[in-house]
Design an enzyme around this catalytic site. Structure first.
Site, PDB file in Angstrom:
ATOM      1  N   HIS A 195      56.944  80.547  68.121  1.00  0.00           N
ATOM      2  CA  HIS A 195      57.710  80.999  69.286  1.00  0.00           C
ATOM      3  C   HIS A 195      59.159  81.078  68.818  1.00  0.00           C
ATOM      4  O   HIS A 195      59.578  80.311  67.947  1.00  0.00           O
ATOM      5  CB  HIS A 195      57.688  79.991  70.427  1.00  0.00           C
ATOM      6  CG  HIS A 195      56.324  79.563  70.895  1.00  0.00           C
ATOM      7  ND1 HIS A 195      55.576  78.614  70.255  1.00  0.00           N
ATOM      8  CD2 HIS A 195      55.605  79.945  71.978  1.00  0.00           C
ATOM      9  CE1 HIS A 195      54.449  78.423  70.915  1.00  0.00           C
ATOM     10  NE2 HIS A 195      54.430  79.219  71.964  1.00  0.00           N
TER      11      HIS A 195
ATOM     12  N   ASP B 115      43.024  81.088  68.341  1.00  0.00           N
ATOM     13  CA  ASP B 115      43.772  79.850  68.174  1.00  0.00           C
ATOM     14  C   ASP B 115      42.737  78.759  67.924  1.00  0.00           C
ATOM     15  O   ASP B 115      41.986  78.361  68.828  1.00  0.00           O
ATOM     16  CB  ASP B 115      44.648  79.544  69.391  1.00  0.00           C
ATOM     17  CG  ASP B 115      46.057  80.113  69.219  1.00  0.00           C
ATOM     18  OD1 ASP B 115      46.259  80.914  68.275  1.00  0.00           O
ATOM     19  OD2 ASP B 115      46.951  79.759  70.006  1.00  0.00           O
TER      20      ASP B 115
ATOM     21  N   GLU C 254      46.566  85.430  75.652  1.00  0.00           N
ATOM     22  CA  GLU C 254      45.855  84.189  75.306  1.00  0.00           C
ATOM     23  C   GLU C 254      45.442  83.509  76.612  1.00  0.00           C
ATOM     24  O   GLU C 254      46.255  82.825  77.246  1.00  0.00           O
ATOM     25  CB  GLU C 254      46.777  83.296  74.478  1.00  0.00           C
ATOM     26  CG  GLU C 254      46.066  82.064  73.956  1.00  0.00           C
ATOM     27  CD  GLU C 254      46.982  81.186  73.113  1.00  0.00           C
ATOM     28  OE1 GLU C 254      47.763  81.716  72.298  1.00  0.00           O
ATOM     29  OE2 GLU C 254      46.912  79.958  73.289  1.00  0.00           O
TER      30      GLU C 254
ATOM     31  N   ASP D 235      44.428  70.019  72.027  1.00  0.00           N
ATOM     32  CA  ASP D 235      44.834  70.724  70.804  1.00  0.00           C
ATOM     33  C   ASP D 235      44.503  69.947  69.540  1.00  0.00           C
ATOM     34  O   ASP D 235      45.363  69.727  68.673  1.00  0.00           O
ATOM     35  CB  ASP D 235      46.343  71.020  70.831  1.00  0.00           C
ATOM     36  CG  ASP D 235      46.702  72.206  71.711  1.00  0.00           C
ATOM     37  OD1 ASP D 235      45.799  72.985  72.069  1.00  0.00           O
ATOM     38  OD2 ASP D 235      47.890  72.366  72.040  1.00  0.00           O
TER      39      ASP D 235
ATOM     40  N   GLU E 205      41.560  80.833  72.435  1.00  0.00           N
ATOM     41  CA  GLU E 205      41.770  79.456  71.973  1.00  0.00           C
ATOM     42  C   GLU E 205      40.606  78.588  72.439  1.00  0.00           C
ATOM     43  O   GLU E 205      40.264  78.568  73.630  1.00  0.00           O
ATOM     44  CB  GLU E 205      43.100  78.914  72.512  1.00  0.00           C
ATOM     45  CG  GLU E 205      43.317  77.461  72.114  1.00  0.00           C
ATOM     46  CD  GLU E 205      44.758  77.003  72.273  1.00  0.00           C
ATOM     47  OE1 GLU E 205      45.693  77.815  72.071  1.00  0.00           O
ATOM     48  OE2 GLU E 205      44.940  75.818  72.593  1.00  0.00           O
TER      49      GLU E 205
ATOM     50  N   ASP F 123      60.811  77.819  68.464  1.00  0.00           N
ATOM     51  CA  ASP F 123      60.365  76.905  67.393  1.00  0.00           C
ATOM     52  C   ASP F 123      61.228  77.047  66.148  1.00  0.00           C
ATOM     53  O   ASP F 123      61.293  76.130  65.328  1.00  0.00           O
ATOM     54  CB  ASP F 123      58.926  77.214  66.943  1.00  0.00           C
ATOM     55  CG  ASP F 123      57.934  77.192  68.066  1.00  0.00           C
ATOM     56  OD1 ASP F 123      58.140  76.426  69.024  1.00  0.00           O
ATOM     57  OD2 ASP F 123      56.941  77.952  67.985  1.00  0.00           O
TER      58      ASP F 123
ATOM     59  N   ASP G 287      44.591  69.972  77.629  1.00  0.00           N
ATOM     60  CA  ASP G 287      44.600  70.699  76.361  1.00  0.00           C
ATOM     61  C   ASP G 287      45.005  69.727  75.243  1.00  0.00           C
ATOM     62  O   ASP G 287      46.193  69.495  75.044  1.00  0.00           O
ATOM     63  CB  ASP G 287      45.663  71.805  76.521  1.00  0.00           C
ATOM     64  CG  ASP G 287      45.550  72.902  75.520  1.00  0.00           C
ATOM     65  OD1 ASP G 287      44.536  72.955  74.798  1.00  0.00           O
ATOM     66  OD2 ASP G 287      46.484  73.722  75.446  1.00  0.00           O
TER      67      ASP G 287
END
Ligand code: XUL
Ligand code: CO
Length: 405
Positions: free
Chosen positions: A64, A260, A196, A273, A232, A67, A271
């Protein structure tokens, strides 16, 4: 294998996230010997990221805007200048390494201005801010030769319908996508735009709930030629689906795009991750991907170490396990296809559509009257046959573990 497994490093988890959660501070050091919030730190992250990717043989990264540089609190022109500076540096440092961007995106969910959404915000000023960030993000995709540009609709949804004009919000999100598509094509972006899907978190309800919802949305607004799905795994399970389901929905609608790569914890409602380690899931995911002719994008590890796994070694181990899990999944998926028992079972299961009235239904020449006449002429009860699910689950076990069942 390299062609089917284009792995990418997610800048945000790997180089930014320190393990902060709602109950405690970060546990991992991501300073890379620089002061966080400075351009020196932004450059140190580039250096660390490239070293990390080179050591692991990873060729792609995703980020992003927020980031890769600290955002200026008031002036987007200054933020954009920093984005140019860091991407110049990134291009310089990756020269000759073969490392490049898989996709770029804009963070349109962290800054407080996006508390009511970005494209779906009630404020036209906020909408324009989102447009400005998307514009820059697409410019960076072109500059870095990225294959994709992602829209994850983090706050494109609502907390309560009591204060929400859903139709206007959805129309506006579509306008943002249309503007992005038109601008991207104008400046020479030839890659894919990705949606997404995610059903919730941070919002109570998000408009890109799952692949079926997002695809319907794209078709409604005439965006389905330029947009595809970035699926994802953890978002799929949050929507009450399997990862495989979301990939199949994308494939049958010619919307397979990118992935993802992570996994969730089915006992938790959010989430998580996590890095993928479940070979069953990666096998069925790669099975869908191979059958769809491969991914146009790649496999981005949108995954983070668990908070207590806080050393640099843990970061390497997580990527190695994730890559190996997908590599084994690819091998096993290819073996399932070569084995052929699943394919031939499915073909046989629908054989009634190969001839006679079934063929006419398929080809669109049957009518309600001709189907009714067919039913009336049947002298025995119609029997669709056994679905043999347990047998097929045994076939999967057999191919995965060479078991006898
Ligand atoms: C959040 C998520 C994002 C997107 C990019 O759940 O998956 O990191 O991948 O914005
Ligand atoms: Co993601």
């Amino acid at each position: 294998m390299e062609e089917n497994l284009r792995f990418a490093m997610a800048w945000w988890h790997n180089l930014c996230a320190t393990g902060v959660d709602m109950f405690g501070a970060g546990t991992a050091d991501k300073t890379f010997h620089a002061e966080p919030g400075t351009m020196e730190h932004a450059k140190a992250k580039v250096d660390a990221g490239i070293e990390f990717m080179q050591k692991l043989g990873i060729k792609y990264y995703c980020f992003h805007d927020a980031d890769i540089v600290p955002e200026d609190p008031v002036d987007i022109n200054e933020t954009n200048r920093r984005l140019e500076e860091i991407t110049d540096y990134l291009l310089e440092q990756t020269k000759g390494t073969g490392i490049k961007a898989l996709w770029t995106t804009a963070n349109m969910f962290s800054n407080p201005r996006f508390m009511n959404g970005a494209g779906s915000s009630n404020s036209a000023d906020v909408f324009c801010f989102a447009a400005a960030q998307a514009k820059k993000g697409i410019e960076l995709a072109v500059k870095l030769g990225a294959q994709g540009y992602v829209f994850w609709g983090g706050r494109e949804g609502y907390e309560t319908l009591l204060n929400t004009d859903m139709k206007l919000e959805q129309d506006n999100v579509a306008q943002l996508f249309r503007m992005a598509r038109d601008y991207g094509r104008k400046i020479g972006f030839t890659g894919d735009f990705y949606i997404e899907p995610k059903p919730k978190e941070p919002m109570k309800h998000q408009y890109d709930f799952d692949a079926a919802t997002a695809i319907g949305f794209l078709r409604k607004y005439g965006l389905d030629k330029d947009f595809r799905m970035n699926i994802e795994a953890n978002h799929a399970t949050l929507a009450g689906h399997t990862f495989q389901h979301e990939l199949r929905v994308s494939a049958v609608n010619d919307m397979m795009g990118s992935v993802d790569a992570n996994q969730g914890d089915l006992l938790l409602g959010w989430d998580t991750d996590q890095f993928p380690s479940n070979v069953y899931d990666t096998t069925m995911a790669m099975y869908e991907i191979l059958k769809a002719g491969g991914l146009r994008g790649g496999l981005n590890f949108d995954a983070k170490n668990r908070r207590p796994s806080n050393t640099p070694e843990d970061m390497f181990v997580a990527f190695i396990v994730g890559m190996d899990t997908f590599a084994l999944g690819l091998i096993k998926a290819a073996a399932l296809i070569e084995d052929g028992r699943i394919d031939s079972f499915v073909k046989e299961r629908y054989a009634s559509y190969e001839t006679g009235i079934g063929k006419e239904i398929r080809e669109g020449t049957a009518t309600l009257e001709s189907c009714a006449a067919h039913a009336a002429a049947l002298k025995a009860p119609a029997d669709p046959g056994s679905g043999q699910q347990e047998y097929l689950e045994g076939v999967v076990n057999n191919v995965l573990f060479a078991s006898s069942c």
